[in-house]
Design a protein around this motif. Sequence first.
Motif, PDB file in Angstrom:
ATOM      1  N   ILE A 135       0.832  -1.202   0.000  1.00  0.00           N
ATOM      2  CA  ILE A 135       0.000   0.000   0.000  1.00  0.00           C
ATOM      3  C   ILE A 135       0.867   1.253   0.000  1.00  0.00           C
ATOM      4  O   ILE A 135       0.650   2.184  -0.795  1.00  0.00           O
ATOM      5  N   LEU A 136       1.846   1.300   0.881  1.00  0.00           N
ATOM      6  CA  LEU A 136       2.684   2.495   0.993  1.00  0.00           C
ATOM      7  C   LEU A 136       3.480   2.739  -0.289  1.00  0.00           C
ATOM      8  O   LEU A 136       3.618   3.884  -0.740  1.00  0.00           O
ATOM      9  N   ARG A 137       3.988   1.660  -0.893  1.00  0.00           N
ATOM     10  CA  ARG A 137       4.730   1.825  -2.150  1.00  0.00           C
ATOM     11  C   ARG A 137       3.790   2.198  -3.297  1.00  0.00           C
ATOM     12  O   ARG A 137       4.159   2.988  -4.178  1.00  0.00           O
ATOM     13  N   GLY A 138       2.598   1.616  -3.291  1.00  0.00           N
ATOM     14  CA  GLY A 138       1.616   2.009  -4.298  1.00  0.00           C
ATOM     15  C   GLY A 138       1.256   3.471  -4.184  1.00  0.00           C
ATOM     16  O   GLY A 138       1.052   4.165  -5.196  1.00  0.00           O
ATOM     17  N   HIS A 139       1.157   3.964  -2.950  1.00  0.00           N
ATOM     18  CA  HIS A 139       0.895   5.383  -2.726  1.00  0.00           C
ATOM     19  C   HIS A 139       2.022   6.234  -3.318  1.00  0.00           C
ATOM     20  O   HIS A 139       1.774   7.230  -4.020  1.00  0.00           O
ATOM     21  N   SER A 140       3.262   5.860  -3.052  1.00  0.00           N
ATOM     22  CA  SER A 140       4.394   6.611  -3.599  1.00  0.00           C
ATOM     23  C   SER A 140       4.372   6.610  -5.121  1.00  0.00           C
ATOM     24  O   SER A 140       4.699   7.624  -5.764  1.00  0.00           O
ATOM     25  N   LEU A 141       3.983   5.474  -5.707  1.00  0.00           N
ATOM     26  CA  LEU A 141       3.910   5.388  -7.166  1.00  0.00           C
ATOM     27  C   LEU A 141       2.826   6.304  -7.709  1.00  0.00           C
ATOM     28  O   LEU A 141       3.030   7.012  -8.709  1.00  0.00           O
ATOM     29  N   LEU A 142       1.679   6.328  -7.064  1.00  0.00           N
ATOM     30  CA  LEU A 142       0.586   7.190  -7.531  1.00  0.00           C
ATOM     31  C   LEU A 142       0.967   8.660  -7.395  1.00  0.00           C
ATOM     32  O   LEU A 142       0.676   9.471  -8.286  1.00  0.00           O
ATOM     33  N   ARG A 143       1.613   9.020  -6.306  1.00  0.00           N
ATOM     34  CA  ARG A 143       2.034  10.411  -6.098  1.00  0.00           C
ATOM     35  C   ARG A 143       2.981  10.896  -7.194  1.00  0.00           C
ATOM     36  O   ARG A 143       3.024  12.093  -7.507  1.00  0.00           O
ATOM     37  N   ALA A 144       3.753   9.972  -7.758  1.00  0.00           N
ATOM     38  CA  ALA A 144       4.762  10.336  -8.752  1.00  0.00           C
ATOM     39  C   ALA A 144       4.196  10.478 -10.160  1.00  0.00           C
ATOM     40  O   ALA A 144       4.923  10.896 -11.070  1.00  0.00           O
ATOM     41  N   GLN A 145       2.921  10.142 -10.355  1.00  0.00           N
ATOM     42  CA  GLN A 145       2.357  10.208 -11.703  1.00  0.00           C
ATOM     43  C   GLN A 145       2.133  11.662 -12.128  1.00  0.00           C
ATOM     44  O   GLN A 145       1.647  12.481 -11.346  1.00  0.00           O
ATOM     45  N   PRO A 146       2.511  11.999 -13.358  1.00  0.00           N
ATOM     46  CA  PRO A 146       2.299  13.371 -13.839  1.00  0.00           C
ATOM     47  C   PRO A 146       0.820  13.753 -13.744  1.00  0.00           C
ATOM     48  O   PRO A 146      -0.071  12.977 -14.098  1.00  0.00           O
ATOM     49  N   GLY A 147       0.569  14.931 -13.250  1.00  0.00           N
ATOM     50  CA  GLY A 147      -0.806  15.430 -13.192  1.00  0.00           C
ATOM     51  C   GLY A 147      -1.571  15.042 -11.949  1.00  0.00           C
ATOM     52  O   GLY A 147      -2.745  15.371 -11.812  1.00  0.00           O
TER      53      GLY A 147
END
Length: 379
Positions: A135-147
């Motif tokens: 979950i925490l890594r998925g959150h970091s991945l989503l935060r890094a998405q452009p836009g």
Amino acid sequence: MWKIDNTPPRTYEAPGFSEPGVTGLFYDGPSWQGKPTRVFAWLGMPAQSTQASGGKVPGIVLVHGGGGSAFSRWVRLWNERGFAAIAMDTCGHTPDSGSRRRDHHALGGPPGWGVYEKSLEAPMEQWGYHAVEAILRGHSLLRAQPGVDEKCIGLTGISWGGVLTGIAAGHDPRFAFAMSVYGCGFLDRSPGLGLDKTDKPHAEKWMELWDPSRHLKDAKMPFFWINGTNDFAFTPEIWQESHRLLRARSGKKTLSFKLRMPHGHGAAGESPEELRLFAASHCFGEPPLARLKKQERQGRMIRAEFDTKVPLKTAELLFTKDDGIPWPQRNWQAQPVLLSGNLASSAIPLGTVACYLNVTDTRGCVVSSEIEFFEHGTR
């Protein structure tokens, strides 16, 4: 045990996993049994950007329940609501896709759910650690998405996903809000998840490590709880106790305790309008759900006052007189009660062992007071 890292995990293509409007991928998980792991996820963006701030869209992390996996339809649902979304598998599986069977993949971490019999092993080898880390890594991945507006990303989970939501919310202050569907803490008192039937050493260690009651006290973001009166696993007493752990630390918190709300993914757990509005109130400025302001009981009278930006339409008293039988089997009744502005009040029927007030606003959204319990029933 968990360290927050804004650096997104490395991602990999997921050949053979393709769904309309979303991207299937793997990302790095923590090592397990000395070997690297990868987490499968669906990632999706709104088809047309719904601007939350500065032209960016808010986001949401979606955590599936027991027997589930990453669901592409769930991502698309939140995309339609204007949110970027990621749904990851927490058990080392690849998801169903058409007729494809759900399999534990070669680089999957420990299987779930609960896995009480492993609780005496090293914590970082157990499912609970890996599931929350996903979950925490998925959150970091989503935060890094452009836009994506990294300041407005929420978390929601269904059933076991709600249990994980309670843990993750206590360790990841980056979340702007959290929403648990059914799931709560104090699972050693749950009649439907089997921990109460586990031997004492394993049960006690599991509670120490993974029960949300050990983690919710550190959750500071606004929190929404939604559940049903007759849930097979997350019963009224442990659900309310979990909510109360947030009293001193969480900002705004809201309860929605519905009469015999069915348990499951799909329409039951994914589609309640209250979920969308709680999220939209934090990210799009939509009028928030009503929230309990004050509650009191005097003798056989119960009153609850609510803060609300949207007019309240109706109020009900929900109560049960059943005692001495498991909570999932009790008969709850609902009756209309007096609603004067934002104040609901009612006499409590004789013999009631538990009751509370529900109010419904003009959008059809239901918000609840806390539950009142009577040891021997009202007299």
